[in-house]
Design a protein around this motif. Structure first.
Motif, PDB file in Angstrom:
ATOM      1  N   MET A 167      36.346 -23.643   3.952  1.00 25.90           N
ATOM      2  CA  MET A 167      35.993 -24.777   4.807  1.00 25.90           C
ATOM      3  C   MET A 167      34.632 -25.333   4.392  1.00 25.90           C
ATOM      4  O   MET A 167      33.690 -24.565   4.164  1.00 25.90           O
ATOM      5  N   LEU A 168      34.524 -26.661   4.305  1.00 29.40           N
ATOM      6  CA  LEU A 168      33.250 -27.304   3.991  1.00 29.40           C
ATOM      7  C   LEU A 168      32.711 -27.990   5.231  1.00 29.40           C
ATOM      8  O   LEU A 168      33.399 -28.806   5.862  1.00 29.40           O
ATOM      9  N   LEU A 169      31.502 -27.650   5.602  1.00 26.51           N
ATOM     10  CA  LEU A 169      30.877 -28.198   6.799  1.00 26.51           C
ATOM     11  C   LEU A 169      30.450 -29.643   6.587  1.00 26.51           C
ATOM     12  O   LEU A 169      29.977 -30.015   5.513  1.00 26.51           O
ATOM     13  N   HIS A 170      30.582 -30.451   7.636  1.00 23.40           N
ATOM     14  CA  HIS A 170      29.993 -31.794   7.624  1.00 23.40           C
ATOM     15  C   HIS A 170      28.486 -31.646   7.760  1.00 23.40           C
ATOM     16  O   HIS A 170      27.989 -30.791   8.502  1.00 23.40           O
ATOM     17  N   THR A 171      27.745 -32.474   7.040  1.00 29.87           N
ATOM     18  CA  THR A 171      26.291 -32.343   7.086  1.00 29.87           C
ATOM     19  C   THR A 171      25.609 -33.692   7.098  1.00 29.87           C
ATOM     20  O   THR A 171      26.132 -34.685   6.567  1.00 29.87           O
ATOM     21  N   ARG A 172      24.448 -33.723   7.736  1.00 33.31           N
ATOM     22  CA  ARG A 172      23.536 -34.855   7.634  1.00 33.31           C
ATOM     23  C   ARG A 172      22.382 -34.414   6.743  1.00 33.31           C
ATOM     24  O   ARG A 172      21.717 -33.426   7.040  1.00 33.31           O
ATOM     25  N   SER A 173      22.165 -35.137   5.651  1.00 36.10           N
ATOM     26  CA  SER A 173      21.120 -34.773   4.701  1.00 36.10           C
ATOM     27  C   SER A 173      20.203 -35.952   4.465  1.00 36.10           C
ATOM     28  O   SER A 173      20.598 -37.113   4.610  1.00 36.10           O
ATOM     29  N   LEU A 177      36.993 -26.541  13.167  1.00 35.64           N
ATOM     30  CA  LEU A 177      36.850 -25.157  13.607  1.00 35.64           C
ATOM     31  C   LEU A 177      37.649 -24.198  12.734  1.00 35.64           C
ATOM     32  O   LEU A 177      37.172 -23.106  12.390  1.00 35.64           O
ATOM     33  N   GLY A 178      38.841 -24.580  12.360  1.00 37.65           N
ATOM     34  CA  GLY A 178      39.693 -23.680  11.592  1.00 37.65           C
ATOM     35  C   GLY A 178      40.347 -22.629  12.463  1.00 37.65           C
ATOM     36  O   GLY A 178      40.204 -22.638  13.695  1.00 37.65           O
ATOM     37  N   ASP A 179      41.048 -21.705  11.824  1.00 37.63           N
ATOM     38  CA  ASP A 179      41.821 -20.693  12.547  1.00 37.63           C
ATOM     39  C   ASP A 179      41.283 -19.279  12.347  1.00 37.63           C
ATOM     40  O   ASP A 179      41.947 -18.311  12.739  1.00 37.63           O
ATOM     41  N   ASP A 180      40.104 -19.133  11.755  1.00 39.92           N
ATOM     42  CA  ASP A 180      39.559 -17.803  11.503  1.00 39.92           C
ATOM     43  C   ASP A 180      39.081 -17.152  12.798  1.00 39.92           C
ATOM     44  O   ASP A 180      38.651 -17.834  13.737  1.00 39.92           O
ATOM     45  N   PRO A 181      39.114 -15.821  12.860  1.00 40.24           N
ATOM     46  CA  PRO A 181      38.567 -15.123  14.023  1.00 40.24           C
ATOM     47  C   PRO A 181      37.068 -15.388  14.155  1.00 40.24           C
ATOM     48  O   PRO A 181      36.376 -15.627  13.160  1.00 40.24           O
ATOM     49  N   PRO A 182      36.526 -15.359  15.376  1.00 39.61           N
ATOM     50  CA  PRO A 182      35.100 -15.623  15.584  1.00 39.61           C
ATOM     51  C   PRO A 182      34.220 -14.654  14.805  1.00 39.61           C
ATOM     52  O   PRO A 182      34.431 -13.438  14.840  1.00 39.61           O
ATOM     53  N   SER A 183      33.211 -15.195  14.099  1.00 36.47           N
ATOM     54  CA  SER A 183      32.355 -14.349  13.270  1.00 36.47           C
ATOM     55  C   SER A 183      31.093 -15.089  12.864  1.00 36.47           C
ATOM     56  O   SER A 183      31.173 -16.152  12.248  1.00 36.47           O
ATOM     57  N   ILE A 184      29.949 -14.510  13.192  1.00 32.15           N
ATOM     58  CA  ILE A 184      28.675 -15.049  12.726  1.00 32.15           C
ATOM     59  C   ILE A 184      28.577 -14.921  11.208  1.00 32.15           C
ATOM     60  O   ILE A 184      28.040 -15.802  10.528  1.00 32.15           O
ATOM     61  N   ASP A 185      29.094 -13.834  10.645  1.00 28.99           N
ATOM     62  CA  ASP A 185      29.083 -13.666   9.194  1.00 28.99           C
ATOM     63  C   ASP A 185      29.855 -14.792   8.509  1.00 28.99           C
ATOM     64  O   ASP A 185      29.435 -15.299   7.457  1.00 28.99           O
ATOM     65  N   LEU A 186      30.983 -15.168   9.083  1.00 31.84           N
ATOM     66  CA  LEU A 186      31.763 -16.262   8.517  1.00 31.84           C
ATOM     67  C   LEU A 186      30.959 -17.561   8.545  1.00 31.84           C
ATOM     68  O   LEU A 186      31.005 -18.353   7.590  1.00 31.84           O
ATOM     69  N   MET A 187      30.196 -17.780   9.618  1.00 32.73           N
ATOM     70  CA  MET A 187      29.358 -18.979   9.708  1.00 32.73           C
ATOM     71  C   MET A 187      28.286 -18.964   8.617  1.00 32.73           C
ATOM     72  O   MET A 187      27.954 -20.009   8.037  1.00 32.73           O
ATOM     73  N   ALA A 188      27.745 -17.790   8.321  1.00 31.49           N
ATOM     74  CA  ALA A 188      26.762 -17.675   7.237  1.00 31.49           C
ATOM     75  C   ALA A 188      27.408 -17.976   5.890  1.00 31.49           C
ATOM     76  O   ALA A 188      26.804 -18.643   5.029  1.00 31.49           O
ATOM     77  N   ASP A 189      28.633 -17.502   5.697  1.00 28.73           N
ATOM     78  CA  ASP A 189      29.337 -17.793   4.451  1.00 28.73           C
ATOM     79  C   ASP A 189      29.655 -19.283   4.328  1.00 28.73           C
ATOM     80  O   ASP A 189      29.672 -19.833   3.220  1.00 28.73           O
ATOM     81  N   ASP A 190      29.906 -19.951   5.464  1.00 27.47           N
ATOM     82  CA  ASP A 190      30.073 -21.408   5.450  1.00 27.47           C
ATOM     83  C   ASP A 190      28.841 -22.085   4.858  1.00 27.47           C
ATOM     84  O   ASP A 190      28.948 -23.050   4.096  1.00 27.47           O
ATOM     85  N   ARG A 193      21.317 -11.326   5.442  1.00 23.32           N
ATOM     86  CA  ARG A 193      21.998 -10.059   5.174  1.00 23.32           C
ATOM     87  C   ARG A 193      23.007 -10.199   4.031  1.00 23.32           C
ATOM     88  O   ARG A 193      23.161  -9.287   3.226  1.00 23.32           O
ATOM     89  N   ARG A 194      23.664 -11.360   3.957  1.00 25.12           N
ATOM     90  CA  ARG A 194      24.789 -11.517   3.040  1.00 25.12           C
ATOM     91  C   ARG A 194      24.449 -12.305   1.771  1.00 25.12           C
ATOM     92  O   ARG A 194      25.142 -12.171   0.762  1.00 25.12           O
ATOM     93  N   HIS A 195      23.377 -13.109   1.831  1.00 23.59           N
ATOM     94  CA  HIS A 195      23.055 -13.998   0.707  1.00 23.59           C
ATOM     95  C   HIS A 195      21.556 -14.043   0.456  1.00 23.59           C
ATOM     96  O   HIS A 195      20.998 -15.118   0.207  1.00 23.59           O
ATOM     97  N   ALA A 196      20.909 -12.907   0.497  1.00 26.45           N
ATOM     98  CA  ALA A 196      19.446 -12.859   0.390  1.00 26.45           C
ATOM     99  C   ALA A 196      18.939 -13.439  -0.925  1.00 26.45           C
ATOM    100  O   ALA A 196      17.818 -13.970  -0.988  1.00 26.45           O
ATOM    101  N   ASP A 197      19.756 -13.361  -1.968  1.00 25.18           N
ATOM    102  CA  ASP A 197      19.329 -13.857  -3.280  1.00 25.18           C
ATOM    103  C   ASP A 197      19.241 -15.373  -3.335  1.00 25.18           C
ATOM    104  O   ASP A 197      18.740 -15.932  -4.312  1.00 25.18           O
ATOM    105  N   ARG A 198      19.669 -16.053  -2.275  1.00 27.92           N
ATOM    106  CA  ARG A 198      19.653 -17.520  -2.258  1.00 27.92           C
ATOM    107  C   ARG A 198      18.528 -18.084  -1.395  1.00 27.92           C
ATOM    108  O   ARG A 198      18.482 -19.281  -1.128  1.00 27.92           O
ATOM    109  N   LEU A 199      17.629 -17.217  -0.972  1.00 31.02           N
ATOM    110  CA  LEU A 199      16.565 -17.617  -0.046  1.00 31.02           C
ATOM    111  C   LEU A 199      15.242 -17.877  -0.756  1.00 31.02           C
ATOM    112  O   LEU A 199      14.797 -17.077  -1.584  1.00 31.02           O
ATOM    113  N   LEU A 200      14.607 -18.987  -0.385  1.00 34.94           N
ATOM    114  CA  LEU A 200      13.213 -19.240  -0.733  1.00 34.94           C
ATOM    115  C   LEU A 200      12.290 -18.889   0.425  1.00 34.94           C
ATOM    116  O   LEU A 200      11.129 -18.533   0.229  1.00 34.94           O
TER     117      LEU A 200
END
Length: 258
Positions: free
Chosen positions: A1-7, A53-66, A96-103
């Motif tokens: 899933m690709l999130l809509h964004t304002r940039s 929203l999609g059909d995935d089970p509720p998950s904060i980790d999934l939101m981070a992966d988004d 926790r899941r993508h620390a290598d992508r943080l500045l």
């Protein structure tokens, strides 16, 4: 899933994740202020704003992966990632899941501890009530705690904007997010392991995640700092945007100096 964004803007990417139960519209003042120096990316989290929203089970980790997928789509390798309230929970999962992508990291009006059992039960009750009765439940039970006393009594336009953003939250997304937040793990270990600079922000009138919670988070972070926003409650970025932006700009300027 690709999130809509304002940039907006260009330069070092700064991702800001919105509070529950709002959308990326809450970051308007931050996009205006920061876009002259930074690339500001403000997604609608799944189910809110214009993101599905999609059909995935509720998950904060999934939101981070988004968020990680959004960075891929935007061609961003590393970014400053921050969030307010629920957005802070997602930010900690991203750490926790993508620390290598943080500045750098910004955690605003949020907390690192997991929900105690009663709080998790309260979230489930809220999820069920919203699905049955609609988002009017939010105006009665959630809205009063989202802002501080200064905003309630002296900033009617700001309070009205928060009410409007809350009123359009889709019931399914609200229930999904409540269940995701209820199941999130304790994140103090994640904070202690974080190896990039981090700013913790809190409104001095925040009753949901009070200054004591923010201080505990800042103390757990190896490279953490704390900013307390006067005359603001849980939505400090909306209630006192000038003060919030000053703290954010100072933090980001320190990262650029590094």
């Amino acid at each position: 899933m690709l999130l809509h964004t304002r940039s907006a803007g260009s330069g070092v990417p700064v991702v800001l994740l919105h509070a529950f139960p709002l959308s990326s519209a809450m970051w308007h003042a931050q996009r205006e202020e920061l876009s002259s120096r930074y690339r500001v990316i403000t997604p609608d989290m799944r189910g809110f704003g214009e993101s599905p929203l999609g059909d995935d089970p509720p998950s904060i980790d999934l939101m981070a992966d988004d968020v990680a997928r959004l960075l891929d789509a935007e061609g961003v390798d590393r970014a400053v990632v921050g969030g307010q309230s629920m957005g802070g929970y997602v930010t900690m999962a991203f750490c926790r899941r993508h620390a290598d992508r943080l500045l750098g990291v910004v955690l605003a009006d949020t907390k690192a501890g997991a929900d105690p059992p009663q709080a998790a039960l309260n979230r489930e009750a809220m999820a069920a009530a919203v699905l049955e009765h609609g988002t009017s439940v939010l105006s009665e039970q959630v809205l009063p705690n989202l802002v501080g006393e200064t905003t309630k009594t002296g900033r009617a336009m700001v309070f009205g904007r928060v009410r409007a953003l809350t009123s359009v939250a889709p019931p399914r997304a609200v229930a999904w997010a409540q269940r995701a937040m209820a199941a999130r793990p304790d994140s103090f270990g994640t904070l202690r392991a974080l190896q990039v600079p981090a700013l913790v922000v809190v409104g001095e009138e925040d009753g949901l995640t009070p200054p004591a919670e923010a201080r505990a988070m800042a103390e757990a972070l190896p490279y953490g700092s704390l900013a307390v926003i006067a005359r603001a409650g849980h939505l400090s970025a909306l209630e006192q945007p000038e003060a919030f932006n000053r703290a954010l700009v100072e933090f980001l300027g320190g990262l650029r100096a590094r």
